[in-house]
Enzyme design. Structure first.
Site, short mmCIF file in Angstrom:
data_model
loop_
_atom_site.label_atom_id
_atom_site.label_comp_id
_atom_site.label_asym_id
_atom_site.label_seq_id
_atom_site.Cartn_x
_atom_site.Cartn_y
_atom_site.Cartn_z
N LYS A 1 16.50 -7.78 11.70
CA LYS A 1 15.09 -8.17 11.59
C LYS A 1 14.42 -7.44 10.43
O LYS A 1 14.93 -6.43 9.94
CB LYS A 1 14.38 -7.87 12.91
CG LYS A 1 14.37 -6.38 13.26
CD LYS A 1 13.96 -6.16 14.71
CE LYS A 1 13.97 -4.66 15.04
NZ LYS A 1 13.83 -4.41 16.47
N ARG B 1 7.12 -4.52 26.80
CA ARG B 1 6.82 -5.36 25.64
C ARG B 1 7.19 -6.81 25.87
O ARG B 1 6.64 -7.72 25.27
CB ARG B 1 7.57 -4.81 24.43
CG ARG B 1 7.24 -5.44 23.11
CD ARG B 1 7.91 -4.73 21.95
NE ARG B 1 9.36 -4.88 21.94
CZ ARG B 1 10.16 -4.44 20.97
NH1 ARG B 1 9.65 -3.79 19.94
NH2 ARG B 1 11.46 -4.61 21.03
N TYR C 1 -5.63 11.16 -8.25
CA TYR C 1 -6.92 10.80 -7.68
C TYR C 1 -7.46 11.89 -6.77
O TYR C 1 -6.72 12.52 -6.02
CB TYR C 1 -6.80 9.50 -6.87
CG TYR C 1 -6.56 8.28 -7.73
CD1 TYR C 1 -7.50 7.87 -8.68
CD2 TYR C 1 -5.38 7.56 -7.61
CE1 TYR C 1 -7.27 6.75 -9.47
CE2 TYR C 1 -5.14 6.44 -8.39
CZ TYR C 1 -6.09 6.04 -9.32
OH TYR C 1 -5.87 4.95 -10.10
N MET D 1 -0.72 3.93 -6.82
CA MET D 1 -0.10 2.65 -6.51
C MET D 1 1.26 2.47 -7.22
O MET D 1 2.21 1.98 -6.63
CB MET D 1 -1.03 1.49 -6.91
CG MET D 1 -0.52 0.13 -6.42
SD MET D 1 -1.52 -1.24 -7.00
CE MET D 1 -3.02 -1.02 -6.07
#
Ligand SMILES: *Cc1c(COP(=O)(O)O)cnc(C)c1O
Length: 403
Positions: free
Chosen positions: A73, A171, A296, A345
């Site tokens: 998956k 679940r 940053y 990024m």
């Protein structure tokens, strides 16, 4: 790095001789741009060792002695669903385990014909295709079962299904109470064949006592429903279950993470081989004076003249931003070196003061054989599953096919 024997170099090596990337299978050319021009080596890429994948599959087989459903998956945990399915196609797997029909389709598009099992409950929009293509759902409710039965009747087929039992995960699946009645109800549905029963372990890597009770409970449930002979497939274990426990009564296991080279139980880690190595490249090296902010927010400020390497990977590639300030390191030419300031990024900054030999173009390992992905997960305060599945499409996957 070793050289990879089966593949020939394509075009000039633009890497400054520091990588064998040109020897890996990746995108070969920029279609329609210039057929003779090899693409530039990527800024960030993941080398995926398919021989290591098969090794880990053999470890799973050996550890549990059961048939296997390879869990692929989420793009095979970020490793590339089609390539991983193809690499495992000849491995005599009972099933491939996927999360949804799109992933099931990708396996078929890869030309792999093995049986496909959907790991969770399905929703209405997925069921017609599941029946049409003879994929195998696990059932969590009678409504879902009736709907599958109706769709199978329309097509005049009998659909193989598994009974999902909730023994603690919370679940999906039927809770244990009233299961004999549920099974009796399912048996009325003539176009369904109940060929298997499965459950899932929520804390096999955290709570051994609970997991042992859960395993005993699953065995009791099977007995109460008519014994092992009633179900062709009986399955419970994920990677942690396979490595850490005996699963008496089961004949199928569902390894995921361990196939990709990471053991949820650290004691078994030495048995597994690294499959994915995440890499990038130094794009710039400068010396910044003392008192200079980096990245940053200026969360890091140099306290001495500092040689800072800028590296071409960031959270846009799936390298987690939240490692910032938590001691994350990268590996360059034999050295573990600290990331400075915040992950941006597309770029990160690394302190290479200790390594004067590091220059523009140098290969950087973000995780892999020299820097376990578990370390990145720890710095990001998350789990390895999330790190792997978070690697974005911008990162080119390159496959090593030979052993
Ligand atoms: C994802 C998943 C697995 C595989 O788990 P790992 O811990 O990665 O081995 C097995 N079974 C089910 C139902 C799953 O959802």
């Amino acid at each position: 790095m070793a050289t990879w024997p089966r593949l020939a170099k394509r075009g000039p090596d633009q890497s400054g001789g520091q990588t064998a990337l040109a020897l890996w299978v990746g995108e070969a050319r920029v279609a329609g741009v210039n057929d003779d021009f090899p693409v530039s080596p990527p800024r960030a890429w993941a080398e995926i060792d398919l021989a290591a994948l098969r090794w880990n599959l053999a470890v799973a087989r050996e550890a549990c002695g059961l048939a296997l459903m390879a869990v692929v998956k989420a793009g095979a945990y970020g490793h590339g669903l089609e390539e991983i399915a193809r690499a495992l196609a000849m491995e005599d797997l009972a099933f491939f385990g996927v999360a949804n029909v799109r992933e099931a389709r990708q396996i078929r598009q890869a030309g792999v014909t093995a049986r496909i099992y959907l790991l969770g409950p399905t929703w209405a929009g997925e069921r017609e295709e599941i029946v049409a293509r003879d994929w195998t759902p696990c059932l969590s409710s009678l409504e879902e079962a009736r709907e599958f039965n109706r769709l199978a009747a329309v097509r005049g087929v009998r659909l193989k299904v598994h009974l999902a039992v909730d023994t603690g995960m919370g679940r999906g699946g039927f809770v244990a109470e009233g299961l004999p009645e549920v099974l009796a109800g399912l048996e009325q549905l003539e176009c369904l064949e109940i060929e298997g029963i499965g459950s899932h372990l929520p804390s096999a890597d955290e709570d051994e006592a609970f997991t042992r009770r859960q395993m005993a409970c699953f065995a009791e449930i099977i007995d109460a429903l008519g014994g092992a002979g009633r179900f062709r497939w009986r399955h419970l274990s994920n990677s942690a279950g396979i490595l850490g426990y005996e699963t008496g009564g089961c004949n199928l296991a569902r390894p995921g993470l361990m196939l990709y080279g990471v053991s949820p139980l650290p004691g078994f880690q030495p048995q597994l081989r690294t499959v994915m190595t995440l890499k990038s490249r130094v794009t710039l090296v400068r010396t910044l004076p003392a008192g200079h902010g980096v990245s940053y927010g200026r969360a890091f400020v140099t306290t001495r003249p500092t040689r800072v390497a800028t590296v071409g990977i960031g959270y846009g590639d799936g390298y987690p931003r939240c490692v910032s300030g938590h001691g994350a390191e990268v590996w360059i030419q034999g050295h573990h070196l600290p990331i400075l300031g915040r992950v941006t990024m597309d770029q990160i900054m690394v302190d290479v003061t200790a390594c004067p030999e590091v220059a523009e173009g140098a290969e950087v390992e973000l995780f892999g054989p020299n820097l376990p992905v578990e370390e990145v997960a720890k710095a990001a305060q998350t789990i390895v599953w999330e790190i792997f599945t978070g690697i974005t499409p911008r990162v080119q996957r390159c496959y090593r096919t030979a052993g």
